[in-house]
Motif scaffolding. Structure first.
Motif, PDB file in Angstrom:
ATOM      1  N   ASN B  16       0.850  -1.181   0.000  1.00  0.00           N
ATOM      2  CA  ASN B  16       0.000   0.000   0.000  1.00  0.00           C
ATOM      3  C   ASN B  16       0.892   1.239   0.000  1.00  0.00           C
ATOM      4  O   ASN B  16       1.837   1.305   0.779  1.00  0.00           O
ATOM      5  CB  ASN B  16      -0.863  -0.050   1.268  1.00  0.00           C
ATOM      6  CG  ASN B  16      -1.863   1.076   1.305  1.00  0.00           C
ATOM      7  OD1 ASN B  16      -1.510   2.219   1.026  1.00  0.00           O
ATOM      8  ND2 ASN B  16      -3.089   0.756   1.645  1.00  0.00           N
ATOM      9  N   PRO B  17       0.596   2.230  -0.860  1.00  0.00           N
ATOM     10  CA  PRO B  17       1.454   3.431  -0.902  1.00  0.00           C
ATOM     11  C   PRO B  17       1.714   4.051   0.466  1.00  0.00           C
ATOM     12  O   PRO B  17       2.759   4.641   0.689  1.00  0.00           O
ATOM     13  CB  PRO B  17       0.669   4.369  -1.809  1.00  0.00           C
ATOM     14  CG  PRO B  17      -0.063   3.471  -2.728  1.00  0.00           C
ATOM     15  CD  PRO B  17      -0.414   2.248  -1.920  1.00  0.00           C
ATOM     16  N   GLU B  18       0.769   3.883   1.372  1.00  0.00           N
ATOM     17  CA  GLU B  18       0.966   4.483   2.689  1.00  0.00           C
ATOM     18  C   GLU B  18       2.113   3.823   3.460  1.00  0.00           C
ATOM     19  O   GLU B  18       2.638   4.403   4.402  1.00  0.00           O
ATOM     20  CB  GLU B  18      -0.334   4.405   3.498  1.00  0.00           C
ATOM     21  CG  GLU B  18      -1.356   5.409   3.008  1.00  0.00           C
ATOM     22  CD  GLU B  18      -2.590   5.461   3.895  1.00  0.00           C
ATOM     23  OE1 GLU B  18      -2.452   5.263   5.113  1.00  0.00           O
ATOM     24  OE2 GLU B  18      -3.678   5.680   3.350  1.00  0.00           O
ATOM     25  N   TRP B  20       4.894   2.876   1.932  1.00  0.00           N
ATOM     26  CA  TRP B  20       6.130   3.050   1.165  1.00  0.00           C
ATOM     27  C   TRP B  20       7.221   3.778   1.939  1.00  0.00           C
ATOM     28  O   TRP B  20       8.395   3.444   1.834  1.00  0.00           O
ATOM     29  CB  TRP B  20       5.849   3.826  -0.122  1.00  0.00           C
ATOM     30  CG  TRP B  20       5.145   3.006  -1.156  1.00  0.00           C
ATOM     31  CD1 TRP B  20       4.723   1.710  -1.045  1.00  0.00           C
ATOM     32  CD2 TRP B  20       4.758   3.438  -2.463  1.00  0.00           C
ATOM     33  NE1 TRP B  20       4.099   1.317  -2.194  1.00  0.00           N
ATOM     34  CE2 TRP B  20       4.103   2.347  -3.076  1.00  0.00           C
ATOM     35  CE3 TRP B  20       4.900   4.640  -3.163  1.00  0.00           C
ATOM     36  CZ2 TRP B  20       3.607   2.424  -4.375  1.00  0.00           C
ATOM     37  CZ3 TRP B  20       4.403   4.722  -4.458  1.00  0.00           C
ATOM     38  CH2 TRP B  20       3.761   3.624  -5.055  1.00  0.00           C
ATOM     39  N   VAL B  21       6.810   4.787   2.694  1.00  0.00           N
ATOM     40  CA  VAL B  21       7.812   5.573   3.408  1.00  0.00           C
ATOM     41  C   VAL B  21       8.611   4.677   4.360  1.00  0.00           C
ATOM     42  O   VAL B  21       9.840   4.716   4.377  1.00  0.00           O
ATOM     43  CB  VAL B  21       7.161   6.742   4.172  1.00  0.00           C
ATOM     44  CG1 VAL B  21       8.199   7.481   5.004  1.00  0.00           C
ATOM     45  CG2 VAL B  21       6.509   7.706   3.185  1.00  0.00           C
ATOM     46  N   ASP B  22       7.877   3.861   5.130  1.00  0.00           N
ATOM     47  CA  ASP B  22       8.568   2.977   6.074  1.00  0.00           C
ATOM     48  C   ASP B  22       9.379   1.901   5.356  1.00  0.00           C
ATOM     49  O   ASP B  22      10.467   1.534   5.787  1.00  0.00           O
ATOM     50  CB  ASP B  22       7.555   2.308   7.012  1.00  0.00           C
ATOM     51  CG  ASP B  22       6.880   3.344   7.909  1.00  0.00           C
ATOM     52  OD1 ASP B  22       7.573   4.306   8.300  1.00  0.00           O
ATOM     53  OD2 ASP B  22       5.678   3.197   8.198  1.00  0.00           O
ATOM     54  N   ASP B  26      14.181   5.145   3.276  1.00  0.00           N
ATOM     55  CA  ASP B  26      15.591   5.258   3.665  1.00  0.00           C
ATOM     56  C   ASP B  26      16.536   4.652   2.632  1.00  0.00           C
ATOM     57  O   ASP B  26      17.575   5.239   2.319  1.00  0.00           O
ATOM     58  CB  ASP B  26      15.817   4.598   5.036  1.00  0.00           C
ATOM     59  CG  ASP B  26      15.403   5.522   6.175  1.00  0.00           C
ATOM     60  OD1 ASP B  26      15.460   6.750   5.985  1.00  0.00           O
ATOM     61  OD2 ASP B  26      15.003   5.012   7.232  1.00  0.00           O
ATOM     62  N   PHE B  29      16.605   6.908  -0.284  1.00  0.00           N
ATOM     63  CA  PHE B  29      17.334   8.124   0.096  1.00  0.00           C
ATOM     64  C   PHE B  29      18.844   7.877   0.075  1.00  0.00           C
ATOM     65  O   PHE B  29      19.608   8.686  -0.462  1.00  0.00           O
ATOM     66  CB  PHE B  29      16.867   8.573   1.481  1.00  0.00           C
ATOM     67  CG  PHE B  29      17.566   9.790   2.007  1.00  0.00           C
ATOM     68  CD1 PHE B  29      17.385  11.028   1.401  1.00  0.00           C
ATOM     69  CD2 PHE B  29      18.410   9.702   3.100  1.00  0.00           C
ATOM     70  CE1 PHE B  29      18.037  12.156   1.882  1.00  0.00           C
ATOM     71  CE2 PHE B  29      19.063  10.829   3.592  1.00  0.00           C
ATOM     72  CZ  PHE B  29      18.875  12.047   2.979  1.00  0.00           C
ATOM     73  N   VAL B  46      13.588  11.432  -4.073  1.00  0.00           N
ATOM     74  CA  VAL B  46      12.782  10.336  -3.525  1.00  0.00           C
ATOM     75  C   VAL B  46      11.297  10.692  -3.631  1.00  0.00           C
ATOM     76  O   VAL B  46      10.469   9.873  -4.025  1.00  0.00           O
ATOM     77  CB  VAL B  46      13.165  10.043  -2.057  1.00  0.00           C
ATOM     78  CG1 VAL B  46      12.209   9.032  -1.449  1.00  0.00           C
ATOM     79  CG2 VAL B  46      14.595   9.534  -1.980  1.00  0.00           C
ATOM     80  N   GLN B  47      11.001  11.946  -3.319  1.00  0.00           N
ATOM     81  CA  GLN B  47       9.608  12.394  -3.431  1.00  0.00           C
ATOM     82  C   GLN B  47       9.109  12.272  -4.874  1.00  0.00           C
ATOM     83  O   GLN B  47       8.039  11.730  -5.132  1.00  0.00           O
ATOM     84  CB  GLN B  47       9.495  13.843  -2.941  1.00  0.00           C
ATOM     85  CG  GLN B  47       8.072  14.388  -3.002  1.00  0.00           C
ATOM     86  CD  GLN B  47       7.956  15.765  -2.350  1.00  0.00           C
ATOM     87  OE1 GLN B  47       8.640  16.059  -1.361  1.00  0.00           O
ATOM     88  NE2 GLN B  47       7.111  16.610  -2.910  1.00  0.00           N
ATOM     89  N   PHE B  50       8.354   8.657  -5.693  1.00  0.00           N
ATOM     90  CA  PHE B  50       7.087   8.167  -5.162  1.00  0.00           C
ATOM     91  C   PHE B  50       5.904   8.702  -5.968  1.00  0.00           C
ATOM     92  O   PHE B  50       4.959   7.970  -6.261  1.00  0.00           O
ATOM     93  CB  PHE B  50       6.935   8.568  -3.688  1.00  0.00           C
ATOM     94  CG  PHE B  50       7.698   7.692  -2.738  1.00  0.00           C
ATOM     95  CD1 PHE B  50       8.054   6.398  -3.095  1.00  0.00           C
ATOM     96  CD2 PHE B  50       8.078   8.143  -1.478  1.00  0.00           C
ATOM     97  CE1 PHE B  50       8.760   5.578  -2.219  1.00  0.00           C
ATOM     98  CE2 PHE B  50       8.777   7.330  -0.595  1.00  0.00           C
ATOM     99  CZ  PHE B  50       9.114   6.042  -0.970  1.00  0.00           C
TER     100      PHE B  50
END
Lengths: 90, 205
Positions: B16-18, B20-22, B26, B29, B46-47, B50
């Motif tokens: 789930n895209p939500e 992705w950050v976790d 990193d 990045f 990175v932004q 996404f």
């Protein structure tokens, strides 16, 4: 630059060039001749190749190493973007 | 591995895209930071990655061909390349304005080494596949000056050919050879500066 009288500065440049493309015969021979006689340049060449080998053989170690993690504020911004577009989907 | 499971797994790998950050922020990045040596730029890339990935998912273009991280890194690679092209688009021939510090520092007027390359005591490579040694490499790669650093990183991290690097950095082949020569001198010097601290004791006989 005459073939047999490359100095260390020339040879260091040729060593670098030879890592990116094939040198012409004359320059290649000139470089090799100098490298036979000069332990400093021979060491330089060895170290450059060593660095290249290490970088290419450890891609995962490089990405997981001492680089800082992403800033928390930047992550927050990303989360907002991702959750917003999730809702607006369909 | 398992052919029947391959497709669902790959799609699932994106998550789930939500999340992705976790899951990915990193490592993406790190990937961007190592190649740009610029924190704000790496965050920005990175932004962008996404956002581009989201729109691909929205268009149903993603077909689960690769695992999530691989897919995102693929997008990020393009973003980095675009960024470098933009950065150097208006900097043609800028090389001539910079003096040859690394080269002048390394050689005297007669072309002899000012400081001769030191003995590194290199053994089998496995000995150096350790975290602290990679820290030295990463630090030195990140510390390379802007244009020569970008050239070196494209070449040695990503194995780009010199013709492609000339296009990205908007430089002539002659400038490329000079840049790489400088970058390698600087890289070797940097490695040697850190070398004794962490490594030498391991290789001492």
């Amino acid at each position: 630059m005459k073939m047999w009288i490359f100095n260390c500065q020339h040879v260091a440049q040729l060593v670098s060039e030879s890592m990116d493309h094939k040198l012409s015969l004359g320059r290649r021979l000139g470089m090799r001749f100098h490298l036979l006689m000069c332990s400093h340049c021979a060491r330089y060449k060895k170290q450059l190749h060593f660095i290249r080998r290490l970088i290419s053989s450890n891609p995962s170690l490089i990405t997981d190493s001492s680089l800082p993690t992403m800033d928390e504020n930047a992550k927050k911004r990303l989360r907002q973007i991702l959750s917003q577009s999730d809702q607006s989907k369909d | 591995m398992d052919a029947t499971k391959k497709q669902p797994q790959a799609v699932e790998g994106i998550g789930n895209p939500e999340t992705w950050v976790d899951l990915y922020a990193d490592s993406l990045f790190h990937y961007a930071l190592l190649r740009t040596a610029d924190k704000p730029v790496a965050e920005e890339l990175v932004q962008e990655t996404f956002v581009a990935a989201l729109s691909t998912l929205g268009n149903n273009k993603f077909r689960g061909e690769s695992a999530g991280k691989t897919w995102l890194v693929g997008i990020l690679k393009h973003k980095i390349s675009d960024h470098l092209r933009r950065k150097y688009r208006h900097q043609a021939q800028s090389l001539e304005n910079i003096n040859d510090n690394e080269i002048e520092d390394s050689f005297d007027a007669r072309g002899n080494w000012r400081v001769k390359p030191g003995q590194w005591g290199m053994g089998p490579d496995e000995r150096y596949e350790q975290q602290e040694f990679m820290h030295i490499i990463v630090n030195c790669i990140s510390g390379l000056g802007a244009q020569q650093g970008d050239a070196f990183r494209l070449r040695e991290l990503d194995g780009e050919e010199s013709e492609e690097i000339c296009k990205v950095l908007n430089i002539s082949p002659t400038n490329y050879w000079v840049l790489m020569h400088r970058a390698r001198l600087a890289m070797r010097q940097c490695m040697e500066r850190y070398w004794p601290l962490e490594i030498k004791w391991r290789t001492r006989r």
